[in-house]
Structure formats: structure tokens, C-alpha cells
Motif scaffolding. Structure first.
Motif, PDB file in Angstrom:
ATOM      1  N   LYS A  58      40.421  29.314  99.519  1.00 12.99           N
ATOM      2  CA  LYS A  58      41.150  29.770 100.691  1.00 12.99           C
ATOM      3  C   LYS A  58      41.670  31.190 100.455  1.00 12.99           C
ATOM      4  O   LYS A  58      41.699  32.015 101.337  1.00 12.99           O
ATOM      5  N   ASN A  59      42.082  31.430  99.232  1.00 18.38           N
ATOM      6  CA  ASN A  59      42.528  32.774  98.904  1.00 18.38           C
ATOM      7  C   ASN A  59      41.512  33.456  98.004  1.00 18.38           C
ATOM      8  O   ASN A  59      41.733  33.654  96.817  1.00 18.38           O
ATOM      9  N   THR A  62      42.731  36.354  95.905  1.00 25.62           N
ATOM     10  CA  THR A  62      43.515  36.024  94.712  1.00 25.62           C
ATOM     11  C   THR A  62      42.575  35.654  93.569  1.00 25.62           C
ATOM     12  O   THR A  62      42.736  36.072  92.429  1.00 25.62           O
ATOM     13  N   THR A  65      41.008  38.711  92.160  1.00 28.30           N
ATOM     14  CA  THR A  65      41.895  39.497  91.296  1.00 28.30           C
ATOM     15  C   THR A  65      41.785  38.993  89.863  1.00 28.30           C
ATOM     16  O   THR A  65      41.664  39.767  88.913  1.00 28.30           O
ATOM     17  N   GLY A  83      41.718  47.384 104.549  1.00 26.74           N
ATOM     18  CA  GLY A  83      42.880  47.192 103.687  1.00 26.74           C
ATOM     19  C   GLY A  83      42.592  46.443 102.395  1.00 26.74           C
ATOM     20  O   GLY A  83      43.001  46.863 101.315  1.00 26.74           O
ATOM     21  N   VAL A  84      41.877  45.318 102.497  1.00 32.43           N
ATOM     22  CA  VAL A  84      41.607  44.506 101.312  1.00 32.43           C
ATOM     23  C   VAL A  84      40.776  45.303 100.306  1.00 32.43           C
ATOM     24  O   VAL A  84      41.112  45.406  99.122  1.00 32.43           O
ATOM     25  N   SER A  87      42.735  48.016  98.695  1.00 35.00           N
ATOM     26  CA  SER A  87      43.712  47.587  97.695  1.00 35.00           C
ATOM     27  C   SER A  87      43.007  47.267  96.367  1.00 35.00           C
ATOM     28  O   SER A  87      43.555  47.533  95.297  1.00 35.00           O
ATOM     29  N   ASP A  90      42.361  50.583  94.819  1.00 33.28           N
ATOM     30  CA  ASP A  90      43.609  51.063  94.217  1.00 33.28           C
ATOM     31  C   ASP A  90      43.828  50.469  92.828  1.00 33.28           C
ATOM     32  O   ASP A  90      44.315  51.128  91.919  1.00 33.28           O
ATOM     33  N   SER A  91      43.502  49.178  92.705  1.00 30.62           N
ATOM     34  CA  SER A  91      43.795  48.492  91.450  1.00 30.62           C
ATOM     35  C   SER A  91      42.820  48.901  90.342  1.00 30.62           C
ATOM     36  O   SER A  91      43.013  48.570  89.182  1.00 30.62           O
ATOM     37  N   GLY A  92      41.755  49.603  90.709  1.00 26.67           N
ATOM     38  CA  GLY A  92      40.808  50.064  89.697  1.00 26.67           C
ATOM     39  C   GLY A  92      39.836  48.994  89.235  1.00 26.67           C
ATOM     40  O   GLY A  92      39.093  49.202  88.273  1.00 26.67           O
ATOM     41  N   ARG A 365      45.933  48.090 109.265  1.00 28.99           N
ATOM     42  CA  ARG A 365      46.080  46.890 108.430  1.00 28.99           C
ATOM     43  C   ARG A 365      46.256  47.243 106.961  1.00 28.99           C
ATOM     44  O   ARG A 365      45.828  46.518 106.089  1.00 28.99           O
ATOM     45  N   TYR A 366      46.884  48.386 106.689  1.00 27.74           N
ATOM     46  CA  TYR A 366      47.083  48.780 105.296  1.00 27.74           C
ATOM     47  C   TYR A 366      48.524  48.592 104.851  1.00 27.74           C
ATOM     48  O   TYR A 366      48.939  49.134 103.838  1.00 27.74           O
ATOM     49  N   GLY A 367      49.299  47.898 105.635  1.00 27.71           N
ATOM     50  CA  GLY A 367      50.703  47.729 105.266  1.00 27.71           C
ATOM     51  C   GLY A 367      51.330  46.597 106.041  1.00 27.71           C
ATOM     52  O   GLY A 367      50.683  45.963 106.874  1.00 27.71           O
ATOM     53  N   THR A 368      52.600  46.337 105.769  1.00 28.92           N
ATOM     54  CA  THR A 368      53.346  45.319 106.495  1.00 28.92           C
ATOM     55  C   THR A 368      54.382  46.007 107.373  1.00 28.92           C
ATOM     56  O   THR A 368      55.111  46.847 106.873  1.00 28.92           O
ATOM     57  N   PRO A 369      54.471  45.689 108.629  1.00 31.71           N
ATOM     58  CA  PRO A 369      53.659  44.712 109.351  1.00 31.71           C
ATOM     59  C   PRO A 369      52.322  45.317 109.775  1.00 31.71           C
ATOM     60  O   PRO A 369      52.251  46.513 110.005  1.00 31.71           O
TER      61      PRO A 369
ATOM     62  N   ARG B  50      50.228  49.187  92.294  1.00 29.86           N
ATOM     63  CA  ARG B  50      49.172  49.773  93.116  1.00 29.86           C
ATOM     64  C   ARG B  50      48.014  48.791  93.085  1.00 29.86           C
ATOM     65  O   ARG B  50      47.357  48.625  92.058  1.00 29.86           O
ATOM     66  N   GLY B  51      47.803  48.104  94.226  1.00 28.56           N
ATOM     67  CA  GLY B  51      46.803  47.051  94.239  1.00 28.56           C
ATOM     68  C   GLY B  51      47.307  45.882  93.417  1.00 28.56           C
ATOM     69  O   GLY B  51      48.464  45.854  92.994  1.00 28.56           O
ATOM     70  N   ALA B  53      46.431  44.738  90.366  1.00 31.52           N
ATOM     71  CA  ALA B  53      46.379  44.690  88.909  1.00 31.52           C
ATOM     72  C   ALA B  53      46.933  45.937  88.240  1.00 31.52           C
ATOM     73  O   ALA B  53      47.001  46.015  87.029  1.00 31.52           O
ATOM     74  N   ASN B  54      47.338  46.915  89.033  1.00 34.61           N
ATOM     75  CA  ASN B  54      47.689  48.200  88.453  1.00 34.61           C
ATOM     76  C   ASN B  54      49.175  48.449  88.629  1.00 34.61           C
ATOM     77  O   ASN B  54      49.650  48.640  89.736  1.00 34.61           O
ATOM     78  N   PRO B  72      59.319  46.180 108.238  1.00 34.91           N
ATOM     79  CA  PRO B  72      59.728  45.195 109.240  1.00 34.91           C
ATOM     80  C   PRO B  72      60.735  44.185 108.691  1.00 34.91           C
ATOM     81  O   PRO B  72      61.181  43.323 109.409  1.00 34.91           O
ATOM     82  N   SER B 273      48.576  41.918 103.867  1.00 32.65           N
ATOM     83  CA  SER B 273      49.002  43.236 104.315  1.00 32.65           C
ATOM     84  C   SER B 273      48.072  44.360 103.878  1.00 32.65           C
ATOM     85  O   SER B 273      47.929  45.341 104.568  1.00 32.65           O
ATOM     86  N   GLY B 274      47.434  44.225 102.716  1.00 32.92           N
ATOM     87  CA  GLY B 274      46.618  45.336 102.247  1.00 32.92           C
ATOM     88  C   GLY B 274      47.481  46.507 101.799  1.00 32.92           C
ATOM     89  O   GLY B 274      46.984  47.574 101.489  1.00 32.92           O
ATOM     90  N   ALA B 275      48.810  46.306 101.756  1.00 34.87           N
ATOM     91  CA  ALA B 275      49.694  47.378 101.306  1.00 34.87           C
ATOM     92  C   ALA B 275      49.578  47.527  99.802  1.00 34.87           C
ATOM     93  O   ALA B 275      49.358  46.554  99.088  1.00 34.87           O
TER      94      ALA B 275
END
Lengths: 412, 312
Positions: A58-59, A62, A65, A83-84, A87, A90-92, A365-369, B50-51, B53-54, B72, B273-275
Motif C-alpha cells: 500500500k505504501n 515507503t 525508501t 513530487g514523489v 523527493s 532529493d534523497s540521492g 503537489r510538492y508540499g503540504t497542503p 531532504r527526501g 534518506a538524506n 496549513p 506531500s512530496g515536500a
């Protein structure tokens, strides 16, 4: 995991490699295995074996990751766009593909936009497919009432009135699901807002969602309120499909994936599709709302990066796109594909001539909300009589102001 | 005797090592399974990420500050919190009144008691996700039997859009939640009622107490510990509820945020969120929620204990 365990190990000889691909979708795994995709690749590339594993968690993200950080990392992973994907970039844990994949020319701009890392603007995935969103209409109901496909918004409203008078609900929207409401609002309002011109001004920071044209676009959701099915804010996606498929609702703004849903229902639904028509004084002509629908990324800890790169280059080519899009019943992210399904072929053709990005999916869709969650909630409030389109549009802008910076999308 | 005392004091002195050895396996398990995950969530919340794992830098309590100062969260967190409290309060009142009432009735029942206990407990065995889905179908204004039945009975005005209206969505959520979990307090109260010696009631009866007064002054005080347990469990359940609101209104707490709860907010921040710093902020939210539930449960426990001491 079992796949990597035998990768390059006892099962394969020294110059043979097994490339492992992870996806969240069972259908995708089946397409690879049963539609001859793996065969076609392995025939052309002796020595490289492909193992596709559907991680039906489902995730999925996760699980990824953990998977991408472990010693038995998959080589290539399917990732949801925007967004996904960003991210993970970003995490490399995935690597840029700008120089790994040799030819990007066949892909459309909206498809590539969904494959970029927001932080550096580099391409992190080979686009898998495109979703287009359009209006599905019941041909039988239209014919019985002597209606043709509307050619302007005013005609659309007039047709809706005629359908309503006949006792059928003119439009169904899955009004309990924020993401579906947001998608429907985009089908109705993208061109009214100004389509590509607005998009450009928006990411350059010259216009916001409080702009009068966007307020007018949100206002269309207020205008269609009398033509929606009863109790629209309780309608789930399944119910919307059923209401449309059984002829209790005449029109249904939704994504291209419904073609497969309708086919799987087994019901004989005589339907057609159209892009929302525009009035002459609107800032843009009719467009096909579209957004990137997933991509193939290269894991940083891949044990066979060279072979995985060979596979990625093939996944970026027309041969794969032809096999995959036809097996999956999706719109391909690149040109040079012939779709066997007539409905999808029509959508693909319209999309190629006048694509316009789904603003919510591509930027909000890169942040909340998330902008699409906010849009869903605000449109529900409009339908419930709790707000106006003016306040709703401004409220979405205020919400995304928490994190949205146009400058983040300025990478050459 | 002297030898016995000497032996006993030996036992008291020697154990230091033995005690540690005996406790160690259990503690290791406890630490690995419970302490470590909890401590790591707290740890995550003190960093900027950041993401997934970072990790970028240690930023003290900045993620917590964000929750109380930025959109929010400043808007959605209090709203979600109030919904959690409403769910807790509604469930508490109904479970402790209806649940106790049912248990008392079943207690009087004799032979059929087991059957009804099983029946009341059945929904408890079904996943809340399935329960939520089933009730969505039952309450659907377009296809559901509930509104069809109301219309058939001529009660059209009552056939509303149960999950589509903000005014009815949360009460319906509470009622369905009670419907699902009522079997649990019924069982607990049933067991507690069975443990009360009938002599006590009989003695009160001889003193001239009527049925209600016997219940009010004999049975109810003796049920205090169970009422406490049910209340605390309801508090925990109400504060961390996720599955049923998710099945009803999706991740956004549809309609228009009327069923939004803290766990849904956590889900949106952490998974959807993708934040970039989603992990930091969502861990801060999870830590706050944990501390609140822990604090509330301890406070509740203390209040119940004080009440018990007053009665004994």
C-alpha cells in the motif's frame, strides 16, 4: 528480493546480468511478462535478463525508501511523477539520467516535466505514460435528445439543461474525492484560465491563482452545480463510474484510465469523449488536459548500472512505448506509437495536437497542503454553499503559498 | 530460623547480576521493538531532511515550531484535533452508556448471553477499512439501502447525503465507530458484572434499596476500574483513529475537511506531500500526538485511581 539474490550469482554465467525492475503495478508486471516486452528486449540484448517485480504494498514509496537503501537494491524502479519522484531525487537514492539516456527527443514537454528533480531540474526518469483528462459522454442519451458534441461552453450548458429536463443527471463528478474533483475542475477550467500562457505566467511568478482568469475558471464549477448528480459531495469514484455506465448520468469528466475501467465492466457503454469546448472570448482555445503518469528511474545502488542503462535506453524508445501502451491501455509519453484502442487513439491524437499541463499535478503537489487537495476541498465548499469561486481560488493560493515558490521551477 | 533469615538476605544481595541477566532478554526485546522506534521518531523530528534518506542538519525544535506557526498546520491541526476530541467524547459517552446498558441487560439474560455477546462483538472482528467501505455502500444516497428504506417508509426528508454533508459526516463516523467497537466494552462490563458477588446486592436489597439504587450505589462504584479502562482505551482509540475516517472521507477528510483527524494530517504530510522535509515535520506531529496520548492516558489513569480510592 529473490530476483536480485540470483542476479549475477549462481544462476547466471559471468557475462550475464539480471536487471531487476520494481513497480507498484501488477498490470505493469503482467504487461512486461505476457505482452512480450521482456522477450523483445532480451532477444535484442543477449546477456541481459530482466526481472520485473510488482511490489504490491500500500505504501510502495515507503518500501522503496528501504529497498533503495539496502544491499539488495533493485536496479530500476517505477516512480510516480512530479513530487514523489522529486523527493527520491532529493534523497540521492536515484541518479540523473540526462546523460545516461541518449535520446529524449520523442517525449513531450508535459511528460518530461514530470520526470525532473525540482532541486536541480535534471531528468531522473524515463516517462512511462501520460494521463489525459476529458469529458466522457453517453452517445445514446445525446442521440435521443438530438444533441451533438458541444462546440462552446454556452452550448455545453444548454445541452446540460436539455439533459436535465429529460430526467437524467447531466454531469457526474466523484465529489467525495479531492483528487477527482481537482481533476474535473481542470478539465472544465484549464482553457478558461488561459492554458499554457497562464502556466508560463504562473511559474514565472507573474500570475497567481487569485488572478481573475483563474477565479473565472473556478467559477465554472459553480456554474455547473445545478447540472451535477444529486448529493455530489458523497459520490465516490466507483459510484461515478456506475452512474455513468448505467446511463443515470450523461457526462463524466475523468482520466484516460476509464477506457480500461469501462472495458473491464463488461457493460456495453456507447460512449465518446471530447475536450471541454471554450467560448470565443476566453483566453485560450480548447485543450487536452494532460499530466505525466510515472517513470522509470535508475537506483544509485544498482549492482548492474551498465546493463540497467541499456534497458533504460530501450524503455525510452518507440518499440517499448508501442508494446507497453497497447498492453496497458494507456497513452504513451512519446511520439511514434500506434494505439489499437480507438478511444485511446483519439485521445492520443488530440493530446499531441494541443496538450496543456494539469497545473495541480505538475506544480502544486510538492508540499503540504497539496494544491489538488485544497482545490478539492474548496470546490466541495462551493457545492455545499459555504464559499464563492473568488474566495475558493484565493484560498487555494493562500494554502500553497506555504511552500510554493515559482523560482523552484526555473531551471533553464 | 536464623539460618532461614541468613538465606533470605543472601538472596537479596546476590541477585543484582542475576536480576540483570533475567531482565536483559525481555529488556532487549522491549528496547528493539518499542523504545528504538519511538526514540528514532523523536530523533527524526529534530532534524531537517531532504527526501526520505538524506538528513541535512540538526534543527532543534524547528519542526515543532512549524506546526504551530505555519500554514496549513495552524489551520488544519486545531481542526483535526477538535474532530479527534469530538470522536473521543462521542464514543466515550455512547460506549459507556449504551455498552454498560447492554452488558447489564445481557447479564440478566442467562442462557442466551453468550450468543448475544458473540453477536455484539462480531463487527469488532472486521477490519475498520472494510467496515468503512460497507457503510459507505449502505449510506450511499444513489445506491444505498438505508436511504431507499427511508424513502419507502415515506421519510424522504431523513434520506440525506449522510457522508456528503459536513453536518452529518462526523456524527455518522462516530456512530459507525461505536457500532463497530461496542462489543468490547460489553465484554469488559460483562466480565466485571459477573465478578461482583451477588451478596452485596442482596444485602442492599434487604436494607430496602430498589433496583436503580442498588445499581447506582453498589454495582456502579464497583465498575469504576472497568469504566476507567474503557475510557482510557476509548481516548487512545479516538486520538489515533485513522482507518475509518480514511475509508469514509479519504486522506483529505471529505466533505470539505469535516472528518479530518490528526492521523490523516500526518498521512498527508508524510506519505502524500512530496515536500522535501516531510519526514521532519511529520515526525514532529507524530511525537506531539504520542506525548498528548501518553499524557492524557496517565492523567486519566490518575483520575480513575483517585476515584477508586475515594470509593474504597
Amino acid at each position: 528480493m529473490f530476483a536480485t539474490a540470483c542476479g549475477g550469482g549462481s544462476g547466471a554465467s559471468a557475462n550475464e546480468a539480471r536487471v531487476t525492475v520494481w513497480t507498484w503495478s501488477n498490470e505493469a508486471m503482467n504487461a512486461f511478462k505476457k505482452a512480450g516486452i521482456i522477450e523483445a528486449f532480451e532477444r535484442a540484448h543477449p546477456g541481459i535478463h530482466v526481472e520485473v517485480v510488482a511490489q504490491l504494498d500500500k505504501n510502495y514509496e515507503t518500501l522503496l525508501t528501504t529497498g533503495l537503501a539496502g544491499s539488495e537494491s533493485p536496479d530500476i524502479v517505477a516512480l510516480r511523477s512530479y513530487g514523489v519522484l522529486s523527493s527520491f531525487a532529493d534523497s540521492g537514492s536515484i541518479v540523473p539520467l540526462d546523460d545516461v539516456v541518449k535520446d529524449w527527443t520523442g517525449f513531450s514537454k508535459p511528460a518530461l516535466a514530470g520526470a525532473k528533480g525540482k532541486a536541480d531540474g535534471k531528468l531522473y526518469a524515463v516517462p512511462q505514460g501520460i494521463q489525459t483528462a476529458q469529458v466522457y459522454y453517453n452517445k445514446k442519451i445525446f442521440a435521443e435528445l438530438g444533441l451533438g458534441v458541444p462546440t462552446s461552453w454556452d452550448e455545453f450548458i444548454a445541452a446540460a439543461q436539455k439533459i436535465k429536463d429529460s430526467g437524467v443527471a447531466p454531469v457526474v463528478i466523484p465529489g467525495s474525492v479531492a483528487a477527482q474533483i481537482s481533476l474535473a475542475a481542470e478539465v472544465f477550467g484549464n482553457a478558461r484560465r488561459g492554458a499554457g500562457d497562464f502556466e508560463q505566467a504562473f511559474i514565472e511568478g507573474k500570475k497567481t491563482l487569485a488572478d481573475p482568469d483563474n477565479v473565472a475558471a473556478v467559477g465554472l464549477m459553480e456554474q455547473i452545480k445545478p447540472y451535477l448528480v444529486d448529493n455530489v459531495t458523497s459520490v465516490t469514484l466507483d459510484e461515478a463510474v456506475t452512474l455513468f455506465a448505467t446511463g443515470r448520468a450523461a457526462m463524466f469528466p475523468s482520466g484516460a484510465w476509464q477506457v480500461t475501467t469501462f472495458a473491464n465492466l463488461g457493460a456495453e457503454i456507447d460512449y465518446g469523449t471530447f475536450d471541454m469546448p471554450v467560448n470565443a472570448d476566453w483566453p485560450a482555445k480548447a485543450v487536452t488536459v494532460s499530466y505525466a503518469d510515472g517513470g522509470w528511474a535508475l537506483a544509485k545502488r544498482s549492482t548492474h548500472p551498465k546493463e540497467a542503462a541499456v534497458l533504460l535506453n530501450w524503455l525510452a524508445g518507440a518499440e517499448f512505448a508501442n508494446l507497453y501502451a497497447n498492453a496497458m491501455g494507456t497513452i504513451p509519453a512519446r511520439d511514434g506509437v500506434t494505439l489499437k484502442n480507438a478511444q485511446l487513439a483519439e485521445m492520443y491524437k488530440r493530446y499531441q495536437s494541443k496538450p496543456s499541463t494539469y497545473l495541480g499535478a505538475a506544480y502544486l503537489r510538492y508540499g503540504t497542503p497539496s494544491g489538488t487537495d485544497l482545490m478539492g476541498e474548496q470546490v466541495q465548499k462551493i457545492w455545499l454553499g459555504q464559499t464563492t469561486s473568488d474566495r475558493a481560488a484565493k484560498s487555494v493560493q493562500t494554502g500553497v503559498d506555504a511552500w510554493f515558490r515559482p523560482a523552484d521551477f526555473q531551471h533553464g | 530460623m536464623a539460618q532461614k533469615i541468613k538465606y533470605a538476605s543472601n538472596v537479596q544481595r546476590a541477585p543484582a547480576v542475576v536480576v540483570v541477566l533475567f531482565i536483559l532478554p525481555a529488556f532487549a526485546l522491549f528496547a528493539a521493538v518499542l523504545l528504538y522506534p519511538m526514540a528514532s521518531a523523536l530523533g527524526y523530528s529534530l532534524f531537517e531532511w531532504r527526501g526520505g534518506a538524506n538528513l541535512v542538519r540538526f534543527n532543534w525544535f524547528e519542526n515543532f515550531v512549524v506546526l504551530f506557526t505555519e500554514q496549513p498546520y495552524v489551520e488544519q491541526m486545531p481542526r483535526a484535533f477538535l474532530h479527534n476530541i469530538a470522536i473521543f467524547a462521542g464514543t466515550l459517552v455512547l460506549q459507556n452508556s449504551l455498552g454498560l446498558f447492554l452488558a447489564v441487560q445481557l447479564h440478566k439474560l442467562g442462557r442466551m448471553r453468550r450468543l448475544f455477546q458473540v453477536l455484539y462483538t462480531t463487527p469488532y472482528l472486521v477490519s475498520p477499512l472494510v467496515v468503512g467501505y460497507l457503510w459507505t455502500l449502505l449510506l450511499s444516497p444513489s445506491f444505498g439501502p438505508v436511504n431507499a428504506a427511508l424513502e419507502w417508509l415515506g421519510l424522504e426528508s431523513l434520506a440525506v447525503s449522510w457522508l456528503g454533508e459536513p453536518t452529518t459526516a462526523l456524527p455518522v463516523l462516530i456512530l459507525v465507530s461505536v457500532w463497530q467497537w461496542i462489543g468490547f466494552p460489553v465484554l469488559l462490563y460483562g466480565a466485571a458484572l459477573g465478578a461482583i458477588p451477588p451478596e452485596l446486592s442482596d444485602a442492599a436489597s434487604v436494607d430496602g434499596a430498589d433496583g436503580w439504587r442498588r445499581f447506582r450505589h453498589v454495582t456502579l462504584p464497583l465498575l469504576t476500574p472497568v469504566i476507567g479502562t474503557v475510557s482510557i482505551l476509548t481516548f487512545i482509540g479516538g486520538m489515533e483513529t485513522f482507518t475509518l475516517p480514511y475509508a469514509f472521507g479519504g486522506a483529505t477528510g471529505s466533505p470539505a475537511g469535516a472528518t479530518d483527524v490528526l492521523s490523516l494530517l500526518f498521512f498527508r504530510v508524510s506519505f502524500q506531500s512530496g515536500a522535501s522535509n516531510a519526514l521532519g515535520v511529520s515526525s514532529a506531529l507524530a511525537t506531539l500526538l504520542f506525548l498528548f496520548i501518553l499524557g492524557g492516558a496517565l492523567l486519566g489513569r490518575r483520575m480513575i485511581r483517585a476515584q477508586e480510592e475515594r470509593l474504597s
